[in-house]
Design an enzyme around this catalytic site. Structure first.
Site, mmCIF file in Angstrom:
data_model
loop_
_atom_site.group_PDB
_atom_site.id
_atom_site.type_symbol
_atom_site.label_atom_id
_atom_site.label_comp_id
_atom_site.label_asym_id
_atom_site.label_seq_id
_atom_site.Cartn_x
_atom_site.Cartn_y
_atom_site.Cartn_z
ATOM 1 N N LEU A 515 0.816 -1.217 0.000
ATOM 2 C CA LEU A 515 0.000 0.000 0.000
ATOM 3 C C LEU A 515 0.843 1.257 0.000
ATOM 4 O O LEU A 515 0.413 2.299 -0.482
ATOM 5 C CB LEU A 515 -0.911 0.015 1.237
ATOM 6 C CG LEU A 515 -1.944 -1.105 1.334
ATOM 7 C CD1 LEU A 515 -2.675 -1.023 2.667
ATOM 8 C CD2 LEU A 515 -2.930 -1.019 0.182
ATOM 9 N N GLY A 516 2.031 1.185 0.578
ATOM 10 C CA GLY A 516 2.870 2.372 0.662
ATOM 11 C C GLY A 516 4.176 2.056 1.345
ATOM 12 O O GLY A 516 4.438 0.933 1.773
ATOM 13 N N GLY A 519 9.428 5.794 6.262
ATOM 14 C CA GLY A 519 10.735 5.609 6.853
ATOM 15 C C GLY A 519 10.800 4.369 7.712
ATOM 16 O O GLY A 519 11.856 3.786 7.907
ATOM 17 N N PHE A 520 9.641 3.944 8.234
ATOM 18 C CA PHE A 520 9.569 2.753 9.083
ATOM 19 C C PHE A 520 9.662 1.472 8.279
ATOM 20 O O PHE A 520 10.049 0.441 8.785
ATOM 21 C CB PHE A 520 8.235 2.743 9.837
ATOM 22 C CG PHE A 520 7.053 2.906 8.923
ATOM 23 C CD1 PHE A 520 6.486 4.154 8.737
ATOM 24 C CD2 PHE A 520 6.541 1.836 8.215
ATOM 25 C CE1 PHE A 520 5.417 4.320 7.873
ATOM 26 C CE2 PHE A 520 5.483 1.998 7.357
ATOM 27 C CZ PHE A 520 4.923 3.251 7.186
ATOM 28 N N GLY A 521 9.274 1.502 7.003
ATOM 29 C CA GLY A 521 9.190 0.296 6.197
ATOM 30 C C GLY A 521 7.875 0.264 5.435
ATOM 31 O O GLY A 521 7.117 1.234 5.423
ATOM 32 N N PRO A 522 7.553 -0.850 4.791
ATOM 33 C CA PRO A 522 6.362 -0.922 3.943
ATOM 34 C C PRO A 522 5.093 -1.245 4.716
ATOM 35 O O PRO A 522 5.124 -1.785 5.817
ATOM 36 C CB PRO A 522 6.707 -2.069 2.986
ATOM 37 C CG PRO A 522 7.609 -2.952 3.792
ATOM 38 C CD PRO A 522 8.394 -2.048 4.695
ATOM 39 N N VAL A 523 3.944 -0.916 4.086
ATOM 40 C CA VAL A 523 2.625 -1.276 4.602
ATOM 41 C C VAL A 523 1.937 -2.113 3.543
ATOM 42 O O VAL A 523 1.946 -1.768 2.359
ATOM 43 C CB VAL A 523 1.776 -0.025 4.912
ATOM 44 C CG1 VAL A 523 0.393 -0.437 5.405
ATOM 45 C CG2 VAL A 523 2.464 0.842 5.945
ATOM 46 N N ASP A 634 4.178 13.813 13.780
ATOM 47 C CA ASP A 634 4.503 13.462 12.397
ATOM 48 C C ASP A 634 3.250 13.516 11.518
ATOM 49 O O ASP A 634 2.987 12.620 10.722
ATOM 50 C CB ASP A 634 5.131 12.070 12.337
ATOM 51 C CG ASP A 634 5.906 11.846 11.041
ATOM 52 O OD1 ASP A 634 6.088 10.676 10.660
ATOM 53 O OD2 ASP A 634 6.316 12.842 10.397
#
Length: 823
Positions: A515-516, A519-523, A634
């Site tokens: 989905l996206g 900075g944390f990683g993918p969803v 954020d």
């Protein structure tokens, strides 16, 4: 020559030219064959049918079907007509013969291949290549033959691999003889209609590999099969004796197929548009343990162990010398044979004191299962009451499985599989129970000592971090605790998901479900077995965010309940994985609409104003109405998710800060956030407060109205960012020019738009004290406050000098920053 005759000749010439280049035709008839220099192309140009040679054997010519303009030919070919009788030169012809069959013939008019169906002569017969890759032969409009009925080694979407239990007819894959020889190989793959359907690979007539039973969603003997076949594999029973497998993808433009290689291994190829070639993925079952019956009867294969084969508890090798030498095919036998006193007395009660069941977890269950509809408890009792039953397994989607013959082809997985219960004498189970009890006692005692030590250590490490706004560590082995004004409060019990469950739901985190990326990683989008759709945020190993942000997000969002905040459903901490599971938002994030020139048109003013007000309500709840006082830290377009009705929900609380009840501002030495959205006092001095979020909200509000990113003016010689552009228009009394042209052209709601821009400029003022609170923002948006103050110049409206900033490293993209040290 008359004009009409000349026109006719030109038309015929044009048609012949088109046919020779294969650009305009997808159909042949008895009057329009194709030769070696011609081809058919499917309607949308996906597949091509024609003559070709493999790079390894240029003197052999074949008629086949391949993906049009997609990489090297060997990887694009999905079907070959004359696989066993190649042409020796370029004299071949592919045509509809006089008897209505498709044939491949050579220069001597010898038939090398035929569709071999019976058609009456003289009927209207044609063959068409479809965009699915299927070549269909029709007579009088009725399909009489398809290439999908005679596949080679490739399984493409829309194809069916089938077997009819009544007639014995099968549609199977057959491997090439070698990578350079497409003739019939040794391996076939297809469905075996046992009590529960399974997929098999045979080496000639011997089983070579087995998928395990189908549970309605996947084959249980392939724990990560979803990464291999994506979401589209289905097994169908037509209730007329035929079972068939089909393959389909969410995205019809996604090019991928499965194939059986010459060594009998199933693999997947996916077309990579960026690289312009095919990427090959190995089968998830490609281990030594995948070979059928590797460890013989009653042997368990575990590829993670140095010696992959071992006997089940209560069993020993049939031939100890062979077993020790690595020859395990003779398998194992019971140490103590079962004595069944009820063999001829079916009315007697089961002797629970004599026999019991040993539970083996994460198992590929054996071949030759017998199926029944019994529930789990009934399944156990049924096996216990039946003296010939030596094992059972239960799966809610399959039902009760039991075995009365030798247990063959058992494999131990690190995750996935099913639980298998082996019948053993009670004496052997009791020995195990005593050992287990001792181990459990030791482990529990050791764990208590370690946990208590860690609690004191963490308290000592954090004793000087009592100021508000600190991050909170969550202990997932128990109800998490956090300190709130010196009092310990229990975190609500949060469901824990297994890694296997989320891997299955997201089709092993397949790129097509992504989905996206932040900075944390993918969803990833996922679907649980009960059909519930979820979004899974998977913390990347290279992410700037670490366990602290992960734990913080779990703590914060699990305590929050509001219709404009995304709902956390649970989390997963397993092996090296850290994942959060949210409710799924079908319209993804706001930035996907707002900054896309096409999708932005779907956001009329009514939708945008609803989004603006929804975000306002969500922030007000965080700042004032929630039990915890939260600073999001954020807020940005990519962290605003949209549900099916385009209602906004604030997400991503990894950077959030918790405030004490009487605190208004706090300091931090660790700057986290996203460039373009962070307030100046936070960037320069590490001060954060509710007004920090108000600044981010103001930037977001102006982005929603204008349809432009704040950072889209990067390297613009006139404006440093969107705020600078908005301020210039305000001074020139031309502020409506900031609005998206799609909104202005509607000639409506201009006053509402102007009021929102005014509120946005009030929110992004340089001095925090000048900015309104979120409660005031909502009142201004609702016109409860009619007379608005004039805004002062926004922050960051001129290019910043390097020396005015702390020694930070900046990113101009939309990725969250987590490694900046404020001064």
């Amino acid at each position: 020559m008359s004009g009409s005759n000349l026109s006719l000749l030109l038309h015929l010439y044009y048609c012949l030219c088109c046919l020779s280049f294969g650009n305009a035709f997808d159909t042949i008839t008895s009057s329009t064959p194709i030769n070696d220099s011609q081809a058919l192309v499917s309607n949308n140009g996906v597949f091509r049918l024609g003559f070709f040679s493999l790079s390894s054997s240029t003197d052999h010519r074949y008629v086949g079907i391949w993906y049009n303009n997609r990489g090297v030919l060997e990887e694009s070919v999905i079907w070959i007509a004359n696989r066993n009788k190649p042409l020796k030169d370029d004299s071949g012809v592919f045509m509809v013969s006089d008897d209505g069959n498709l044939v491949v013939s050579d220069g001597q008019n010898q038939t090398l291949w035929s569709s071999n169906v019976r058609n009456p002569r003289g009927v209207n017969v044609s063959a068409q290549i479809l965009d699915t890759g299927n070549l269909v032969l029709k007579a009088n409009g009725n399909t009489v033959w398809e290439s999908f009925w005679e596949p080679l080694n490739v399984f493409v979407p829309m194809m069916r691999l089938s077997t009819n239990v009544r007639t014995g007819e099968k549609v199977e894959l057959t491997s090439w003889k070698s990578s350079s020889d497409p003739s019939t190989g040794s391996f076939t793959s297809g469905l075996q209609p046992l009590a529960i359907p399974e997929n098999f690979v045979w080496n000639n007539t011997k089983p070579y590999w087995r998928s395990g039973p189908w549970n309605g969603h996947s084959f249980t003997g392939i724990p990560n099969m979803n990464s291999f076949v994506l979401e589209g594999l289905s097994l169908v029973n037509d209730n007329q004796g035929t079972f068939y497998l089909t393959l389909a993808f969410f995205n019809s433009s996604y090019l991928s197929y499965l194939y059986l290689d010459p060594q009998g291994i199933s693999r997947q190829r996916i077309w990579d548009d960026e690289k312009g070639n095919w990427t090959t993925y190995d089968s998830p079952a490609e281990t030594e343990c995948a070979l059928y019956g590797k460890c013989g009867a009653f042997g368990i294969c575990n590829s993670q162990k140095p010696s992959i084969c071992s006997c089940m508890k209560g069993f020993k090798p049939n031939n100890i010398d062979e077993w020790n030498s690595g020859n395990w095919t003779n398998g194992c036998t019971r140490i103590n044979q079962l004595r069944c006193h009820r063999l001829n007395n079916t009315d007697s009660e089961p002797d629970d004191n004599e026999y019991g069941f040993l539970k083996l977890e994460r198992i590929k269950v054996p071949d030759f299962a017998e199926w029944s509809e019994h529930l789990e408890n009934e399944c156990k009792n049924r096996c216990l009451n039946n003296c010939s039953c030596i094992a059972y397994a239960f799966d809610a989607a399959i039902g009760c499985m039991s075995w009365s013959k030798d247990l063959i082809d058992i494999q131990k997985f690190s995750y996935g599989g099913l639980d298998l219960y082996i019948r053993l004498p009670r004496s052997e189970l009791d020995k195990k129970n005593i050992t287990v009890a001792i181990i459990i006692t030791v482990v529990i005692g050791t764990t208590i000592i370690i946990v208590v030590s860690l609690i004191f250590l963490l308290r000592w490490m954090n004793k000087d971090r009592d100021r508000t706004g600190r991050r909170v560590y969550v202990k997932f082995e128990e109800l998490a605790m956090f300190e709130d004004n010196g009092k310990e409060t229990k975190l609500h019990q949060l469901p824990l998901f297994k890694f296997e469950e989320l891997a299955t739901a997201t089709i092993d985190f397949n790129p097509s479900n992504k989905l996206g990326q932040g900075g944390f990683g993918p969803v990833y989008m996922g679907k649980l077995l009960d059909g519930k759709e979820i979004a899974v945020k998977r913390l990347s190993s290279v992410s700037g965010q670490g366990f602290e942000e992960f734990a913080n997000e779990v703590l914060v969002i699990s305590e929050l309940q509001h219709r404009n905040l995304v709902r956390l459903l649970g989390c997963c901490i397993e092996r090296e994985e850290k994942m959060l599971v949210y409710e799924y938002m079908p319209n993804k994030s706001l930035d996907a609409f707002l900054f896309d020139s096409t999708k932005r048109k779907l956001l009329d003013w009514k939708n945008r104003f609803n989004i603006i007000k929804g975000i306002s309500r969500g922030l007000l709840y965080l700042h004032q109405d929630s039990r915890l006082r939260i600073i999001h830290s954020d807020l940005k377009a990519s962290n605003i998710l949209l549900d099916e009705e385009m209602n906004p929900k604030i997400s991503d609380f990894g950077m959030a800060r918790i405030f004490g009840g009487n605190e208004n501002q706090a300091n931090t030495g660790r700057i986290v956030g996203t460039y373009g959205y962070m307030a100046p006092e936070y960037v320069l001095r590490g001060h954060f407060s509710e007004k920090s979020d108000v600044f981010s909200y103001g930037v977001l509000l102006l982005e929603i109205i204008s349809g432009r990113r704040n950072t889209s003016f990067y390297n613009n010689e006139h404006f440093f960012n969107l705020l600078g552009y908005a301020w210039k228009l305000w001074i020139e009394d031309n502020i409506l020019a900031l609005a998206d042209t799609e909104l202005v052209s509607k000639q409506c709601c201009h006053q509402e738009i102007l009021r929102c821009i005014h509120v946005g400029l009030l929110c992004v003022q340089e001095h925090a004290n000048y900015r309104p609170s979120m409660s005031m923002v909502i009142s201004m948006l609702n016109s409860e406050i009619i007379d608005l103050l004039s805004p002062t110049q926004p922050a960051f409206t001129a290019a910043l000098h390097e020396e005015s900033l702390p020694n930070n490293k900046w990113s101009i993209n939309d990725v969250t920053i987590t490694n900046i040290e404020g001064r």
